[in-house]
Design a protein around this motif. Structure first.
Motif, PDB file in Angstrom:
ATOM      1  N   SER A  90       0.707  -1.057  -0.132  1.00  0.00           N
ATOM      2  CA  SER A  90       0.136   0.024   0.027  1.00  0.00           C
ATOM      3  C   SER A  90       0.690   1.104   0.126  1.00  0.00           C
ATOM      4  CB  SER A  90      -0.866  -0.041   1.097  1.00  0.00           C
ATOM      5  OG  SER A  90      -1.649  -0.975   1.097  1.00  0.00           O
ATOM      6  N   LEU A  91       2.014   1.211   0.889  1.00  0.00           N
ATOM      7  CA  LEU A  91       2.975   2.518   0.643  1.00  0.00           C
ATOM      8  C   LEU A  91       3.556   2.461  -0.549  1.00  0.00           C
ATOM      9  CD1 LEU A  91       4.250   4.762   2.273  1.00  0.00           C
ATOM     10  CD2 LEU A  91       6.047   2.930   3.026  1.00  0.00           C
ATOM     11  N   ILE A  92       3.960   1.611  -1.220  1.00  0.00           N
ATOM     12  CA  ILE A  92       4.455   1.713  -2.409  1.00  0.00           C
ATOM     13  C   ILE A  92       3.526   2.340  -3.456  1.00  0.00           C
ATOM     14  CG2 ILE A  92       5.520   0.454  -4.482  1.00  0.00           C
ATOM     15  CD1 ILE A  92       6.671  -1.591  -2.422  1.00  0.00           C
ATOM     16  N   ALA A  93       2.229   1.783  -3.543  1.00  0.00           N
ATOM     17  CA  ALA A  93       1.227   2.319  -4.216  1.00  0.00           C
ATOM     18  C   ALA A  93       1.074   3.929  -4.060  1.00  0.00           C
ATOM     19  CB  ALA A  93       0.034   1.520  -4.233  1.00  0.00           C
ATOM     20  N   LEU A  94       1.215   4.266  -2.803  1.00  0.00           N
ATOM     21  CA  LEU A  94       0.763   5.508  -2.441  1.00  0.00           C
ATOM     22  C   LEU A  94       1.911   6.298  -2.755  1.00  0.00           C
ATOM     23  CD1 LEU A  94      -0.949   7.729  -0.965  1.00  0.00           C
ATOM     24  CD2 LEU A  94       0.317   7.059   1.086  1.00  0.00           C
ATOM     25  N   LEU A  95       3.253   5.961  -2.747  1.00  0.00           N
ATOM     26  CA  LEU A  95       4.490   6.757  -3.211  1.00  0.00           C
ATOM     27  C   LEU A  95       4.329   6.786  -4.636  1.00  0.00           C
ATOM     28  CD1 LEU A  95       7.259   5.031  -0.830  1.00  0.00           C
ATOM     29  CD2 LEU A  95       5.997   7.546  -0.728  1.00  0.00           C
ATOM     30  N   GLY A  96       3.782   5.715  -5.558  1.00  0.00           N
ATOM     31  CA  GLY A  96       3.637   5.797  -6.652  1.00  0.00           C
ATOM     32  C   GLY A  96       2.643   6.765  -7.268  1.00  0.00           C
ATOM     33  N   GLU A  97       1.719   6.943  -6.724  1.00  0.00           N
ATOM     34  CA  GLU A  97       0.616   7.871  -6.955  1.00  0.00           C
ATOM     35  C   GLU A  97       1.110   9.309  -6.611  1.00  0.00           C
ATOM     36  OE1 GLU A  97      -2.834   6.761  -4.522  1.00  0.00           O
ATOM     37  OE2 GLU A  97      -2.935   4.907  -5.781  1.00  0.00           O
ATOM     38  N   THR A  98       1.800   9.584  -5.564  1.00  0.00           N
ATOM     39  CA  THR A  98       2.416  10.675  -5.422  1.00  0.00           C
ATOM     40  C   THR A  98       3.500  11.171  -6.382  1.00  0.00           C
ATOM     41  OG1 THR A  98       2.134  10.341  -3.050  1.00  0.00           O
ATOM     42  CG2 THR A  98       3.780  12.131  -3.476  1.00  0.00           C
ATOM     43  N   ARG A  99       4.363  10.385  -6.604  1.00  0.00           N
ATOM     44  CA  ARG A  99       5.259  10.478  -7.835  1.00  0.00           C
ATOM     45  C   ARG A  99       4.546  10.935  -9.246  1.00  0.00           C
ATOM     46  NH1 ARG A  99       7.745   8.955 -12.270  1.00  0.00           N
ATOM     47  NH2 ARG A  99       9.923   9.204 -12.260  1.00  0.00           N
ATOM     48  N   ALA A 100       3.500  10.049  -9.435  1.00  0.00           N
ATOM     49  CA  ALA A 100       2.707  10.431 -10.691  1.00  0.00           C
ATOM     50  C   ALA A 100       2.239  11.778 -10.570  1.00  0.00           C
ATOM     51  CB  ALA A 100       1.511   9.688 -10.821  1.00  0.00           C
ATOM     52  N   ARG A 101       1.605  12.279  -9.365  1.00  0.00           N
ATOM     53  CA  ARG A 101       1.257  13.733  -9.317  1.00  0.00           C
ATOM     54  C   ARG A 101       2.343  14.846  -9.435  1.00  0.00           C
ATOM     55  NH1 ARG A 101      -2.811  12.790  -4.457  1.00  0.00           N
ATOM     56  NH2 ARG A 101      -0.560  12.161  -3.427  1.00  0.00           N
ATOM     57  N   MET A 102       3.385  14.349  -9.051  1.00  0.00           N
ATOM     58  CA  MET A 102       4.546  15.076  -8.783  1.00  0.00           C
ATOM     59  C   MET A 102       5.301  15.429 -10.367  1.00  0.00           C
ATOM     60  SD  MET A 102       6.754  14.240  -5.496  1.00  0.00           S
ATOM     61  CE  MET A 102       8.096  15.468  -5.581  1.00  0.00           C
ATOM     62  N   VAL A 103       5.206  14.544 -11.348  1.00  0.00           N
ATOM     63  CA  VAL A 103       5.419  14.632 -12.594  1.00  0.00           C
ATOM     64  C   VAL A 103       4.472  14.785 -13.648  1.00  0.00           C
ATOM     65  CG1 VAL A 103       7.395  12.958 -12.107  1.00  0.00           C
ATOM     66  CG2 VAL A 103       5.189  11.967 -13.081  1.00  0.00           C
ATOM     67  N   GLU A 104       3.327  15.064 -13.212  1.00  0.00           N
ATOM     68  CA  GLU A 104       2.122  15.425 -13.839  1.00  0.00           C
ATOM     69  C   GLU A 104       2.203  16.709 -14.897  1.00  0.00           C
ATOM     70  OE1 GLU A 104      -2.823  16.282 -13.474  1.00  0.00           O
ATOM     71  OE2 GLU A 104      -1.914  15.003 -12.066  1.00  0.00           O
ATOM     72  N   GLY A 105       2.380  16.658 -15.895  1.00  0.00           N
ATOM     73  CA  GLY A 105       2.424  17.774 -16.963  1.00  0.00           C
ATOM     74  C   GLY A 105       3.856  18.042 -17.312  1.00  0.00           C
ATOM     75  N   LEU A 106       4.791  17.234 -16.851  1.00  0.00           N
ATOM     76  CA  LEU A 106       6.244  17.310 -17.175  1.00  0.00           C
ATOM     77  C   LEU A 106       6.450  16.538 -18.546  1.00  0.00           C
ATOM     78  CD1 LEU A 106       8.026  16.819 -13.786  1.00  0.00           C
ATOM     79  CD2 LEU A 106       7.514  18.994 -14.995  1.00  0.00           C
ATOM     80  N   PRO A 107       7.564  16.855 -19.194  1.00  0.00           N
ATOM     81  CA  PRO A 107       7.578  16.233 -20.502  1.00  0.00           C
ATOM     82  C   PRO A 107       8.225  14.547 -20.140  1.00  0.00           C
ATOM     83  CG  PRO A 107       9.039  17.945 -20.479  1.00  0.00           C
ATOM     84  CD  PRO A 107       8.211  17.988 -19.363  1.00  0.00           C
ATOM     85  N   THR A 108       7.740  13.665 -20.759  1.00  0.00           N
ATOM     86  CA  THR A 108       8.078  12.297 -20.407  1.00  0.00           C
ATOM     87  C   THR A 108       9.435  11.758 -21.119  1.00  0.00           C
ATOM     88  OG1 THR A 108       6.460  11.547 -22.055  1.00  0.00           O
ATOM     89  CG2 THR A 108       5.884  11.529 -19.533  1.00  0.00           C
ATOM     90  N   GLY A 109       9.559  12.228 -22.352  1.00  0.00           N
ATOM     91  CA  GLY A 109      10.621  11.806 -23.128  1.00  0.00           C
ATOM     92  C   GLY A 109      10.616  10.442 -23.731  1.00  0.00           C
TER      93      GLY A 109
END
Length: 127
Positions: A40-59
């Protein structure tokens, strides 16, 4: 932001893990987690990372280091979108799924079909 140290200790019976977060050179605050809680913590951290990179170029992924899992459990089905759902059980992240649009499914099928046409064990790269 101050530098932090993160410690991880897996219990001998592999039923729990203790995480310790604290300043470098100092004592950390221990947190014991079960496998389900860690997942659950890994999933939460992944969701948090997704929000942090949202809108950034992925390359592109080409040329990047990728953590490869050999022979994972997987599942594929036609998705609710005009495409397919491809899911893997990643040992580090748990179940991970991708909704792939039809145009990309066609490209993947073409690449994998070309791969299957090669002699078995051929190291040729397909792209």
């Amino acid at each position: 932001m101050a530098e932090a140290r993160i410690g991880i200790r897996i219990a001998e019976d592999r039923q729990s893990v203790t995480l310790s977060v604290g300043p470098v050179g100092g004592d950390g605050l221990p947190l014991e987690l079960s496998l389900d809680q860690l997942t659950s913590l890994i999933a939460l951290l992944g969701e948090t990372r997704a929000r942090m990179v949202e809108g950034l170029p992925t390359g592109t992924l080409e040329g990047k280091s990728i953590r490869t899992v050999m022979d994972p459990n997987w599942y594929v089905q036609v998705a609710q979108i005009d495409g397919s759902l491809l899911a893997f059980d990643h040992p580090a992240y748990g179940p991970v799924g991708f909704a792939i649009p039809r145009k990309d499914v066609a490209r993947i099928v073409k690449l994998l079909s070309a791969h299957l046409a090669l002699p078995e064990g051929s190291p040729e790269k397909q792209s």
